[in-house]
Design a protein around this motif. Structure first.
Motif, PDB file in Angstrom:
ATOM      1  N   SER A 147      58.287   4.227  -4.444  1.00  0.00           N
ATOM      2  CA  SER A 147      57.563   3.237  -3.645  1.00  0.00           C
ATOM      3  C   SER A 147      58.281   1.897  -3.704  1.00  0.00           C
ATOM      4  O   SER A 147      58.232   1.107  -2.764  1.00  0.00           O
ATOM      5  CB  SER A 147      56.121   3.109  -4.131  1.00  0.00           C
ATOM      6  OG  SER A 147      56.097   2.710  -5.485  1.00  0.00           O
ATOM      7  N   LYS A 148      59.011   1.642  -4.794  1.00  0.00           N
ATOM      8  CA  LYS A 148      59.773   0.391  -4.919  1.00  0.00           C
ATOM      9  C   LYS A 148      60.916   0.338  -3.902  1.00  0.00           C
ATOM     10  O   LYS A 148      61.233  -0.729  -3.387  1.00  0.00           O
ATOM     11  CB  LYS A 148      60.333   0.244  -6.326  1.00  0.00           C
ATOM     12  CG  LYS A 148      59.303   0.300  -7.418  1.00  0.00           C
ATOM     13  CD  LYS A 148      58.632  -1.023  -7.636  1.00  0.00           C
ATOM     14  CE  LYS A 148      57.856  -1.056  -8.922  1.00  0.00           C
ATOM     15  NZ  LYS A 148      56.441  -1.132  -8.743  1.00  0.00           N
ATOM     16  N   SER A 149      61.524   1.479  -3.598  1.00  0.00           N
ATOM     17  CA  SER A 149      62.580   1.465  -2.577  1.00  0.00           C
ATOM     18  C   SER A 149      61.979   1.242  -1.195  1.00  0.00           C
ATOM     19  O   SER A 149      62.606   0.620  -0.327  1.00  0.00           O
ATOM     20  CB  SER A 149      63.449   2.721  -2.629  1.00  0.00           C
ATOM     21  OG  SER A 149      62.701   3.902  -2.663  1.00  0.00           O
ATOM     22  N   ASP A 150      60.745   1.704  -0.974  1.00  0.00           N
ATOM     23  CA  ASP A 150      60.042   1.382   0.277  1.00  0.00           C
ATOM     24  C   ASP A 150      59.729  -0.114   0.355  1.00  0.00           C
ATOM     25  O   ASP A 150      59.778  -0.713   1.432  1.00  0.00           O
ATOM     26  CB  ASP A 150      58.749   2.185   0.403  1.00  0.00           C
ATOM     27  CG  ASP A 150      58.959   3.615   0.908  1.00  0.00           C
ATOM     28  OD1 ASP A 150      60.070   3.943   1.379  1.00  0.00           O
ATOM     29  OD2 ASP A 150      57.991   4.388   0.847  1.00  0.00           O
ATOM     30  N   ILE A 151      59.418  -0.732  -0.784  1.00  0.00           N
ATOM     31  CA  ILE A 151      59.159  -2.176  -0.801  1.00  0.00           C
ATOM     32  C   ILE A 151      60.429  -2.932  -0.425  1.00  0.00           C
ATOM     33  O   ILE A 151      60.397  -3.884   0.355  1.00  0.00           O
ATOM     34  CB  ILE A 151      58.621  -2.622  -2.186  1.00  0.00           C
ATOM     35  CG1 ILE A 151      57.216  -2.071  -2.380  1.00  0.00           C
ATOM     36  CG2 ILE A 151      58.638  -4.146  -2.319  1.00  0.00           C
ATOM     37  CD1 ILE A 151      56.682  -2.212  -3.798  1.00  0.00           C
ATOM     38  N   TRP A 152      61.565  -2.487  -0.957  1.00  0.00           N
ATOM     39  CA  TRP A 152      62.850  -3.098  -0.586  1.00  0.00           C
ATOM     40  C   TRP A 152      63.040  -3.008   0.927  1.00  0.00           C
ATOM     41  O   TRP A 152      63.369  -4.002   1.588  1.00  0.00           O
ATOM     42  CB  TRP A 152      63.980  -2.381  -1.318  1.00  0.00           C
ATOM     43  CG  TRP A 152      65.355  -2.885  -0.975  1.00  0.00           C
ATOM     44  CD1 TRP A 152      66.032  -2.698   0.200  1.00  0.00           C
ATOM     45  CD2 TRP A 152      66.208  -3.672  -1.803  1.00  0.00           C
ATOM     46  NE1 TRP A 152      67.256  -3.305   0.141  1.00  0.00           N
ATOM     47  CE2 TRP A 152      67.387  -3.908  -1.074  1.00  0.00           C
ATOM     48  CE3 TRP A 152      66.094  -4.179  -3.087  1.00  0.00           C
ATOM     49  CZ2 TRP A 152      68.462  -4.637  -1.594  1.00  0.00           C
ATOM     50  CZ3 TRP A 152      67.161  -4.906  -3.595  1.00  0.00           C
ATOM     51  CH2 TRP A 152      68.324  -5.136  -2.854  1.00  0.00           C
ATOM     52  N   ALA A 153      62.841  -1.822   1.473  1.00  0.00           N
ATOM     53  CA  ALA A 153      63.014  -1.612   2.916  1.00  0.00           C
ATOM     54  C   ALA A 153      62.040  -2.489   3.709  1.00  0.00           C
ATOM     55  O   ALA A 153      62.386  -2.990   4.792  1.00  0.00           O
ATOM     56  CB  ALA A 153      62.823  -0.143   3.264  1.00  0.00           C
TER      57      ALA A 153
END
Length: 150
Positions: free
Chosen positions: A85-91
């Protein structure tokens, strides 16, 4: 001023959609402006779940050689293919940048190899002209959220 409220509203709609996905244990893995649609009420809807994954422990490691959207990916995806979910936050931070640049391509002067080198070295997107300091600080917080994972 009205259009600035509209830009923020667009980002809010996407954040609510992504929150729903996270609450239901999904990682989108391809969040970008190109994967959002506008309904008849002007509400933004997150779409294109082709790369999405249901996860039990909020982490998904893709196989080496898998395709993923480099311009929207954090260092741990670029280096280790680790999604969360953290990589989705980055995106989401990159999507906000797209919204506030009125659709510019992130890192438009770099190829994928250069992007990987620059991102892993700590380079981040600049503040768009339409984004005030508070909005840009939200973008930046998205790009610093992930570091604990790698």
């Amino acid at each position: 001023i009205f259009y600035l409220i509209l830009l923020l509203e667009m980002c809010k709609d996407v954040s609510e959609g992504m929150s729903y996905l996270e609450d239901n244990q999904y990682i989108h893995r391809d969040l970008a402006a190109r994967n959002c649609l506008v309904d008849s009420n002007g509400t933004i809807k997150v779409t294109d779940f082709g790369l999405s994954r249901y996860v039990l422990d909020d982490e998904y490691t893709s196989s080496v050689g898998s395709k993923f959207p480099v311009r929207w990916s954090p260092p741990e995806v670029l280096l280790y293919c680790k999604f969360s979910s953290k990589s989705d936050i980055w995106a989401f931070g990159v999507l906000m940048w797209e919204v506030y640049t009125l659709g510019r391509m992130p890192y438009d002067r770099w190829n994928n190899t250069e992007i990987v080198e620059k991102i892993t070295a700590g380079h981040r997107l600049y503040r768009p002209q339409l984004a005030n300091d508070k909005v840009y600080s939200i973008m930046n917080s998205c790009w610093h959220e992930v570091h604990s994972l790698y």
